[in-house]
Design a protein around this motif. Structure first.
Motif, PDB file in Angstrom:
ATOM      1  N   ASN A 457      15.041 -13.851  19.771  1.00 58.32           N
ATOM      2  CA  ASN A 457      15.119 -15.311  19.810  1.00 58.32           C
ATOM      3  C   ASN A 457      13.782 -15.859  20.298  1.00 58.32           C
ATOM      4  O   ASN A 457      13.473 -15.809  21.489  1.00 58.32           O
ATOM      5  N   LYS A 458      12.972 -16.367  19.382  1.00 60.24           N
ATOM      6  CA  LYS A 458      11.616 -16.805  19.717  1.00 60.24           C
ATOM      7  C   LYS A 458      11.623 -18.016  20.649  1.00 60.24           C
ATOM      8  O   LYS A 458      12.401 -18.944  20.477  1.00 60.24           O
ATOM      9  N   ARG A 459      10.720 -17.986  21.614  1.00 57.91           N
ATOM     10  CA  ARG A 459      10.564 -19.127  22.510  1.00 57.91           C
ATOM     11  C   ARG A 459       9.744 -20.221  21.825  1.00 57.91           C
ATOM     12  O   ARG A 459       8.852 -19.938  21.016  1.00 57.91           O
ATOM     13  N   LYS A 460      10.034 -21.458  22.156  1.00 58.58           N
ATOM     14  CA  LYS A 460       9.357 -22.581  21.509  1.00 58.58           C
ATOM     15  C   LYS A 460       7.852 -22.560  21.737  1.00 58.58           C
ATOM     16  O   LYS A 460       7.072 -22.963  20.872  1.00 58.58           O
ATOM     17  N   GLU A 461       7.421 -22.080  22.900  1.00 54.59           N
ATOM     18  CA  GLU A 461       5.994 -22.116  23.227  1.00 54.59           C
ATOM     19  C   GLU A 461       5.186 -21.034  22.518  1.00 54.59           C
ATOM     20  O   GLU A 461       3.961 -21.124  22.428  1.00 54.59           O
ATOM     21  N   SER A 462       5.847 -19.996  22.036  1.00 53.63           N
ATOM     22  CA  SER A 462       5.122 -18.897  21.392  1.00 53.63           C
ATOM     23  C   SER A 462       4.816 -19.238  19.936  1.00 53.63           C
ATOM     24  O   SER A 462       5.456 -20.103  19.332  1.00 53.63           O
ATOM     25  N   VAL A 463       3.831 -18.535  19.370  1.00 53.72           N
ATOM     26  CA  VAL A 463       3.412 -18.739  17.981  1.00 53.72           C
ATOM     27  C   VAL A 463       3.596 -17.424  17.230  1.00 53.72           C
ATOM     28  O   VAL A 463       2.970 -16.415  17.572  1.00 53.72           O
ATOM     29  N   PHE A 464       4.464 -17.439  16.227  1.00 58.17           N
ATOM     30  CA  PHE A 464       4.739 -16.226  15.456  1.00 58.17           C
ATOM     31  C   PHE A 464       3.981 -16.298  14.129  1.00 58.17           C
ATOM     32  O   PHE A 464       4.236 -17.171  13.303  1.00 58.17           O
ATOM     33  N   ILE A 465       3.050 -15.351  13.939  1.00 60.52           N
ATOM     34  CA  ILE A 465       2.254 -15.277  12.711  1.00 60.52           C
ATOM     35  C   ILE A 465       2.739 -14.080  11.901  1.00 60.52           C
ATOM     36  O   ILE A 465       2.537 -12.929  12.296  1.00 60.52           O
ATOM     37  N   GLU A 466       3.411 -14.348  10.804  1.00 59.72           N
ATOM     38  CA  GLU A 466       3.892 -13.290   9.907  1.00 59.72           C
ATOM     39  C   GLU A 466       2.834 -13.068   8.830  1.00 59.72           C
ATOM     40  O   GLU A 466       2.610 -13.930   7.981  1.00 59.72           O
ATOM     41  N   THR A 467       2.172 -11.907   8.875  1.00 60.31           N
ATOM     42  CA  THR A 467       1.088 -11.651   7.918  1.00 60.31           C
ATOM     43  C   THR A 467       1.592 -11.054   6.611  1.00 60.31           C
ATOM     44  O   THR A 467       0.846 -10.969   5.639  1.00 60.31           O
ATOM     45  N   TRP A 468       2.839 -10.612   6.582  1.00 60.74           N
ATOM     46  CA  TRP A 468       3.456  -9.925   5.453  1.00 60.74           C
ATOM     47  C   TRP A 468       2.626  -8.704   5.067  1.00 60.74           C
ATOM     48  O   TRP A 468       1.652  -8.352   5.733  1.00 60.74           O
ATOM     49  N   HIS A 469       3.028  -8.005   4.011  1.00 57.18           N
ATOM     50  CA  HIS A 469       2.365  -6.736   3.717  1.00 57.18           C
ATOM     51  C   HIS A 469       2.119  -6.526   2.230  1.00 57.18           C
ATOM     52  O   HIS A 469       2.130  -5.400   1.748  1.00 57.18           O
ATOM     53  N   GLY A 470       1.893  -7.613   1.492  1.00 52.18           N
ATOM     54  CA  GLY A 470       1.503  -7.412   0.105  1.00 52.18           C
ATOM     55  C   GLY A 470       1.838  -8.570  -0.810  1.00 52.18           C
ATOM     56  O   GLY A 470       2.790  -9.316  -0.574  1.00 52.18           O
ATOM     57  N   THR A 471       1.039  -8.711  -1.863  1.00 49.08           N
ATOM     58  CA  THR A 471       1.362  -9.652  -2.933  1.00 49.08           C
ATOM     59  C   THR A 471       2.578  -9.116  -3.679  1.00 49.08           C
ATOM     60  O   THR A 471       2.615  -7.942  -4.043  1.00 49.08           O
ATOM     61  N   PRO A 472       3.584  -9.929  -3.912  1.00 49.33           N
ATOM     62  CA  PRO A 472       4.844  -9.408  -4.470  1.00 49.33           C
ATOM     63  C   PRO A 472       4.803  -9.181  -5.980  1.00 49.33           C
ATOM     64  O   PRO A 472       4.428 -10.069  -6.737  1.00 49.33           O
ATOM     65  N   LEU A 473       5.171  -7.985  -6.381  1.00 48.93           N
ATOM     66  CA  LEU A 473       5.468  -7.689  -7.785  1.00 48.93           C
ATOM     67  C   LEU A 473       6.979  -7.695  -7.971  1.00 48.93           C
ATOM     68  O   LEU A 473       7.514  -8.353  -8.848  1.00 48.93           O
ATOM     69  N   LYS A 474       7.669  -6.944  -7.116  1.00 51.43           N
ATOM     70  CA  LYS A 474       9.127  -6.849  -7.174  1.00 51.43           C
ATOM     71  C   LYS A 474       9.751  -8.123  -6.624  1.00 51.43           C
ATOM     72  O   LYS A 474       9.237  -8.724  -5.690  1.00 51.43           O
TER      73      LYS A 474
END
Length: 738
Positions: A457-474
């Protein structure tokens, strides 16, 4: 003799296609398809236009009559309207998200015509899959029948025998072939005020009005596929819709059903009462009951107390001791006692609380301890592939920060293997430990490349950066119709965790568009900065790094390197999150013909748990699956072989040859995933089906490069245009420093 097939429809065009396709192939002769559209539940005008266009096409192959609910809504109202429009001798109810199995309905009609019966009800098969998958791969064998009948065709003259079959599972009119004149004589209608349980009173009414002259026949043959919904966010089934009045609506249906039963019908009464008790217990036992519990409101409790008070004691003997205690407490209007017993059962099963299972402990520690501590504004936490490696976008964002701002931040890396050397002396923690929870709760910046734990459960003050792991083909998440992975709740789980992302990194405009609809993600939070992991491909010392990698792996000097990096197969797994690896390449043949010039470097997907060491050690095959950073393997290789993995989007930055070993292309495209681009016309290399094709392509690699040169350039401009060696800089300066 014919049949009117009545289908209510409100949403899910892909479901309806399967439903109608199954009718086309059902080998019916005299029939009509009555579709009742509940336009009040459609999202917008465009959706209504789309479904009308679809129906116009199907009218060329099916005798469709479509009607619209205007001032009413709900399945019950749709079925009542459909019944009023039916013109054939028999009626048959379907849901638009289900489909017929082969010619089962045709056989039911044959039975009805030969026996002059009132009702023929078939056997349902439960499935999570679309019709194509279900029929092509025989996945129906994985699922038990919802109604188990002893013989193929069984006549049921005794109403209690019929009821015993029907009340064994959820009572439904689906897959029932009913004589229309008999229905009209009964005067029954679906209760339009009951959104969820109108079938119960309708079917009970049919049973109560049956006499010894009204023949019911049950077919053991599988005739109907009842489809579970794997997307509870966009297309929840009626049973998945969240509503606080379910208990009240079921009670209304139960009371209405009681009203149809004659006083002398003790067997039918007992079956209905037992069915009511099972429903009540399922709702009591499945969750913890605290304050403001909609399941156990005082009004609801009192109403069920009255209902159970009128039941015969023999109904309760079919339940275990604790269940009987709950039922007796409700019957005697002792709400506090019923709650206490139900909660005790739940806590015993779930071990709720600080000393329970891992997830419960995590939630308790996070809520009562760690979340009460202040956020550390200079703490940055990194996690790559669930802590399996020091690699990918997270690595290059970290190393940029380390070089430029190392003294200003405290860095935390999540690693399963503490022996892996990470520069800069960061704090190393293992995933899903108390330290992990502590740093997860207190770090200002969280940089991940895959999903975080679902319980986080993310806290409001934190910053979550999702970098993902690839350009999608599937196709991903909400663009997938079927879910073949070990977790059938994949879509709901993904939706929950992705709502906590503040930013989602994209490598190109194509990815941005896909992420928006595949993740149901806000486009304003998607940042097109390129992928930091590709910065290395533009490094001035790229050749030096390539030489170091070859030396580290023990690859002889002078040998060219073929990198084989296939993806995983969703339907090949041991358990949730643990996938199998099956090598499709003929290594011996490849070694014999290519071994003098090349070596083969294997790199499996991070989901795969199998070890490939047994394939290595012969001087031709090398294991790159444990190598931390696949980007460095790109630099060390001369040719890349892949299939449906996104690695080729990154590898194309090098403009080196890419071969696609797509031996199971049809299965992967049509059954497992589906693709966002046309593999035959858009990928920057040939699609190869056999080992011989693959080897010949490598033997003539210069010709392959020349043939695909123009397509490669087009591909590069579309998918690699943002990458320039400065993606990590953009992420840090704009999202962390900015």
């Amino acid at each position: 003799m014919g049949v009117s097939i009545i289908i209510p429809y409100h949403r899910g065009e892909h479901f309806l296609r399967d439903c109608l396709d199954s009718i086309v192939e059902a080998r019916l002769e005299e029939y009509e398809v009555i579709i009742v559209r509940d336009v009040n539940r459609l999202n917008n005008v465009d959706e209504e236009k789309s479904i009308l266009q679809l129906l116009e096409w199907y009218k060329t192959v099916l005798p469709i009559r479509d009607f619209t609910l205007l001032d009413k809504t709900g399945v019950a109202a749709a079925r009542n309207l459909g019944l009023s429009k039916a013109s054939k001798e028999y009626v048959y109810f379907m849901d638009s998200d289900d489909y017929l199995i082969y010619d089962g309905l045709s056989k039911m009609l044959q039975v009805a015509s030969s026996s002059e019966v009132a009702v023929v009800y078939g056997t349902m098969c439960l499935t999570w899959f679309k019709r194509y998958t279900f029929l092509k791969t025989d996945k129906q064998e994985m699922y038990k029948d919802s109604k188990d009948v002893a013989t193929d065709m069984v006549k049921r003259y005794d109403v209690s025998d019929v009821a015993e079959q029907l009340f064994r599972e959820e009572v439904s009119v689906l897959n029932m072939l009913i004589k229309r004149s008999w229905l009209e004589e009964s005067g029954l209608h679906f209760d339009e005020a009951n959104e969820f349980y109108s079938d119960l009173s309708y079917v009970t009414g049919l049973l109560a009005r049956s006499t010894s002259d009204d023949t019911w026949i049950c077919s053991r043959s599988k005739t109907y596929a009842k489809r579970y919904h794997n997307d509870t966010i966009q297309y929840p089934s009626l049973s998945q819709v969240k509503a606080n009045n379910r208990m009240e609506q079921f009670l209304d249906a139960y009371v209405a059903s009681k009203g149809y039963i004659r006083a002398s019908s003790e067997d039918l009464t007992d079956l209905l009462d037992e069915y009511c008790c099972r429903f009540l217990l399922q709702n009591y036992e499945k969750s913890y009951h605290g304050k403001n519990d909609p399941v156990l409101t005082e009004t609801t409790f009192g109403a069920y107390s009255i209902a159970l008070h009128d039941m015969n004691n023999r109904v309760f003997i079919n339940f275990n001791k604790q269940q009987q205690q709950i039922l007796m407490a409700i019957r005697n209007n002792k709400q506090e006692k019923a709650v206490k017993i139900a909660n005790k059962m739940f806590m015993k099963r779930k071990k709720k609380g600080l000393f329970g299972n891992t997830i419960q402990r995590a939630r308790a520690l996070d809520k009562f301890i760690f979340r009460r501590l202040p956020i550390k504004r200079n703490w940055v936490m990194f996690e790559s592939f669930g802590g399996k490696s020091y690699s990918d976008n997270c690595k290059y964002i970290y190393e940029y920060m380390l070089r430029n701002y190392g003294s200003e931040y405290r860095f935390i890396w999540v690693m399963r293997d503490h022996k892996i050397v990470i520069p800069g002396n960061p704090v190393i923690i293992k995933p899903n430990t108390y330290k992990y929870l502590y740093y997860l709760a207190r770090s200002k910046f969280l940089v991940f490349n895959s999903r975080q734990p679902i319980w986080y459960n993310k806290r409001k003050e934190s910053v979550f950066i999702e970098t993902w792991h690839g350009t999608p083909l599937k196709k991903l998440v909400f663009d997938m119709e079927d879910v073949h992975s070990a977790s059938l709740t994949h879509k709901e789980d993904f939706y929950k965790v992705s709502r906590k992302w503040d930013y989602l990194l994209s490598d190109n405009s194509f990815s941005t568009e896909v992420f928006e609809h595949a993740f149901l993600f806000d486009k304003e939070k998607i940042v097109e900065y390129g992928y930091p992991r590709n910065d290395l491909l533009y490094a001035d010392n790229a050749d030096e790094i390539a030489g170091f990698v070859k030396q580290k792996l023990g690859i002889p000097q002078g040998k060219k390197v073929i990198l084989y990096a296939p993806t995983w197969r969703d339907d090949e797994y041991y358990s949730h999150g643990k996938y199998k690896f099956s090598l499709a390449i003929d290594i011996e043949q490849m070694k014999q013909r290519l071994g003098e010039e090349y070596v083969l470097l294997l790199r499996t997907h991070y989901f795969v748990v199998d070890q490939v060491d047994s394939l290595c050690g012969d001087g031709f095959v090398y294991n790159g699956s444990r190598y931390q950073d696949i980007t460095e393997l790109y630099l060390a290789s001369d040719i890349c072989i892949t299939d449906y993995s996104s690695v080729f989007f990154d590898y194309a930055n090098l403009k080196r040859p890419i071969l696609f070993f797509t031996y199971d292309l049809e299965k992967y495209r049509e059954e497992l995933h589906g693709f966002y681009i046309n593999m035959e016309t858009e990928v920057p290399g040939p699609l190869l089906q056999t080992n011989e094709d693959l080897i010949q392509a490598i033997e003539h690699i210069n010709d392959v490069e020349e043939t695909y040169k123009e397509r490669y350039n087009t591909f590069y401009n579309r998918f690699c245009g943002i990458d320039d060696g400065h993606a990590a800089e953009r992420v840090v300066e704009k999202l962390i420093r900015g």
